[in-house]
Design an enzyme around this catalytic site. Sequence first.
Site, mmCIF file in Angstrom:
data_model
loop_
_atom_site.group_PDB
_atom_site.id
_atom_site.type_symbol
_atom_site.label_atom_id
_atom_site.label_comp_id
_atom_site.label_asym_id
_atom_site.label_seq_id
_atom_site.Cartn_x
_atom_site.Cartn_y
_atom_site.Cartn_z
ATOM 1 N N GLU A 135 -0.796 -9.186 -0.644
ATOM 2 C CA GLU A 135 -2.224 -9.430 -0.396
ATOM 3 C C GLU A 135 -3.014 -9.450 -1.710
ATOM 4 O O GLU A 135 -3.940 -10.243 -1.884
ATOM 5 C CB GLU A 135 -2.766 -8.372 0.566
ATOM 6 N N GLY A 192 0.577 -4.966 0.970
ATOM 7 C CA GLY A 192 -0.623 -4.953 0.118
ATOM 8 C C GLY A 192 -0.382 -5.603 -1.238
ATOM 9 O O GLY A 192 -1.325 -6.114 -1.851
ATOM 10 N N ALA A 218 0.875 -1.169 0.000
ATOM 11 C CA ALA A 218 0.000 0.000 0.000
ATOM 12 C C ALA A 218 0.915 1.222 0.000
ATOM 13 O O ALA A 218 2.071 1.140 0.423
ATOM 14 C CB ALA A 218 -0.871 -0.021 1.242
ATOM 15 N N GLU A 257 4.444 -5.207 7.311
ATOM 16 C CA GLU A 257 3.631 -4.250 8.072
ATOM 17 C C GLU A 257 4.137 -4.041 9.495
ATOM 18 O O GLU A 257 4.142 -2.922 10.004
ATOM 19 C CB GLU A 257 2.158 -4.700 8.098
HETATM 20 N N1 DAK Z 1 4.644 3.305 -0.800
HETATM 21 C C1 DAK Z 1 5.035 4.483 -1.336
HETATM 22 N N2 DAK Z 1 6.155 4.640 -2.018
HETATM 23 C C2 DAK Z 1 6.952 3.587 -2.188
HETATM 24 C C3 DAK Z 1 6.629 2.305 -1.641
HETATM 25 C C4 DAK Z 1 5.408 2.184 -0.928
HETATM 26 N N3 DAK Z 1 4.962 1.026 -0.423
HETATM 27 N N4 DAK Z 1 7.616 1.458 -1.963
HETATM 28 C C5 DAK Z 1 8.518 2.162 -2.666
HETATM 29 N N5 DAK Z 1 8.118 3.434 -2.812
HETATM 30 C C6 DAK Z 1 8.813 4.521 -3.497
HETATM 31 C C7 DAK Z 1 10.018 4.992 -2.698
HETATM 32 O O1 DAK Z 1 9.616 5.885 -1.687
HETATM 33 C C8 DAK Z 1 10.840 5.671 -3.780
HETATM 34 O O2 DAK Z 1 10.285 6.929 -4.061
HETATM 35 P P1 DAK Z 1 11.221 8.255 -4.185
HETATM 36 O O3 DAK Z 1 12.015 8.304 -2.930
HETATM 37 O O4 DAK Z 1 12.074 7.945 -5.409
HETATM 38 O O5 DAK Z 1 10.246 9.378 -4.372
HETATM 39 C C9 DAK Z 1 10.569 4.778 -4.991
HETATM 40 O O6 DAK Z 1 9.378 4.055 -4.722
HETATM 41 C C10 DAK Z 1 11.675 3.776 -5.255
HETATM 42 O O7 DAK Z 1 11.903 3.042 -4.063
HETATM 43 P P2 DAK Z 1 13.351 2.852 -3.422
HETATM 44 O O8 DAK Z 1 14.238 3.983 -3.776
HETATM 45 O O9 DAK Z 1 13.148 2.568 -1.975
HETATM 46 O O10 DAK Z 1 13.851 1.550 -4.197
HETATM 47 P P3 DAK Z 1 14.843 0.399 -3.677
HETATM 48 O O11 DAK Z 1 15.119 -0.467 -4.856
HETATM 49 O O12 DAK Z 1 15.984 0.994 -2.924
HETATM 50 O O13 DAK Z 1 13.978 -0.427 -2.598
HETATM 51 C C11 DAK Z 1 11.970 -1.555 -1.772
HETATM 52 C C12 DAK Z 1 12.823 -1.144 -3.003
HETATM 53 C C13 DAK Z 1 10.678 -2.174 -2.286
HETATM 54 C C14 DAK Z 1 12.750 -2.609 -0.968
HETATM 55 C C15 DAK Z 1 11.735 -0.317 -0.899
HETATM 56 O O14 DAK Z 1 11.181 0.721 -1.717
HETATM 57 C C16 DAK Z 1 10.778 -0.583 0.219
HETATM 58 O O15 DAK Z 1 11.154 -1.138 1.257
HETATM 59 N N6 DAK Z 1 9.551 -0.146 0.010
HETATM 60 C C17 DAK Z 1 8.520 -0.245 1.059
HETATM 61 C C18 DAK Z 1 8.054 -1.682 1.220
HETATM 62 C C19 DAK Z 1 6.985 -1.710 2.239
HETATM 63 O O16 DAK Z 1 7.250 -1.636 3.452
HETATM 64 N N7 DAK Z 1 5.772 -1.721 1.749
HETATM 65 C C20 DAK Z 1 4.601 -1.501 2.573
HETATM 66 C C21 DAK Z 1 4.202 -2.747 3.172
HETATM 67 S S1 DAK Z 1 2.969 -2.392 4.315
HETATM 68 C C22 DAK Z 1 -4.009 -0.385 5.384
HETATM 69 C C23 DAK Z 1 -4.173 -1.453 4.578
HETATM 70 C C24 DAK Z 1 -3.108 -2.127 4.075
HETATM 71 C C25 DAK Z 1 -1.859 -1.745 4.419
HETATM 72 C C26 DAK Z 1 -1.656 -0.669 5.243
HETATM 73 C C27 DAK Z 1 -2.732 0.026 5.748
HETATM 74 N N8 DAK Z 1 -5.082 0.365 5.880
HETATM 75 C C28 DAK Z 1 -6.390 -0.188 5.662
HETATM 76 C C29 DAK Z 1 -4.918 1.643 6.491
HETATM 77 C C30 DAK Z 1 -0.740 -2.403 3.881
HETATM 78 C C31 DAK Z 1 0.455 -1.957 4.198
HETATM 79 C C32 DAK Z 1 1.569 -2.377 3.448
HETATM 80 O O17 DAK Z 1 1.480 -2.707 2.274
#
Ligand code: DAK
Length: 260
Positions: free
Chosen positions: A114, A111, A66, A134
Amino acid sequence: MDLKSVRYSVENKVGTITIARPEAMNALNKQVLTDLRVLLHELDQKREVRACILTGEGEKAFVAGADIKEMEGLSPAQAREMAVQGQALMQKIEDLPFPVIAAVNGFALGGGLELALACDFMLASNKAKWGLPEVTLGLIPGYGGTQRLSRNLGRALARRVALSGEMFSAQQGYEWGLFTQLCEPADLMPAARKLAGVLATRAPMAMAWVKEAINHGSDRTQAEGLKLESDLFGRTFETKDHLEGIKAFVEKRPADFQGH
Ligand code: DAK
């Protein structure tokens, strides 16, 4: 259809949905979720496809979760409402009357995992990484991850994934049975198309009922699941396609199913 962050094409009754925000690792922001809702509604109504592939644009990500940047400042009530809406979207995918193949071409996190879990198959590039991070953000999965992962892998492995928040390799996902096929990155879409091509030749209503029997039957007692199966089995004899299937077998030719 005015889609902004999702692309859609159809060829030989196989649809391809591509989440197209590569600059943000295809993260599910409001626009992507809206586009998916509109598109899935249309696909469900039109019934022009017999199988569908879901993937992410670019070489790095399927969907990296997400959109974390959109979550800031949500109230508990808004967060709950977002989860309810997101879960409904995932349920819509699971309930589509045709099979959906997730072609996991890179990161499938939170997400993103999911979303893939709501599909009927997950094929993955051997470079893919997946997990439920998460808990590293102080959250829990909100789009069905705790429920679908434990049903797919069993509770022990679901705890391993969702409590650690770690990222896992494609190979690990294959060994645990999450992914049914691993491919070189360049071979992933051809493999997904090949599988979709096979599915597109099968009887559409029979596939819809197989999905219903597995998705809705396996959460019930075995006796209730068997009752659902026998009811749906009976309904196949209302279709013209079952006559065609049996006739084609007797005539030693491929069946030409019409979907009714
Ligand atoms: N959201 C927003 N932006 C994201 C993102 C994400 N999930 N993942 C990556 N990006 C963006 C980065 O911020 C970066 O943007 P800029 O800084 O260039 O503006 C761009 O994509 C490129 O990412 P990286 O520079 O970080 O690229 P790397 O190759 O170094 O790393 C990575 C790739 C996938 C390992 C890293 O980006 C990363 O760790 N991303 C986050 C992964 C993550 O934690 N995803 C979220 C999981 S939690 C809810 C319902 C569902 C959920 C939450 C709430 N509610 C009902 C309220 C679910 C939550 C999740 O999905």
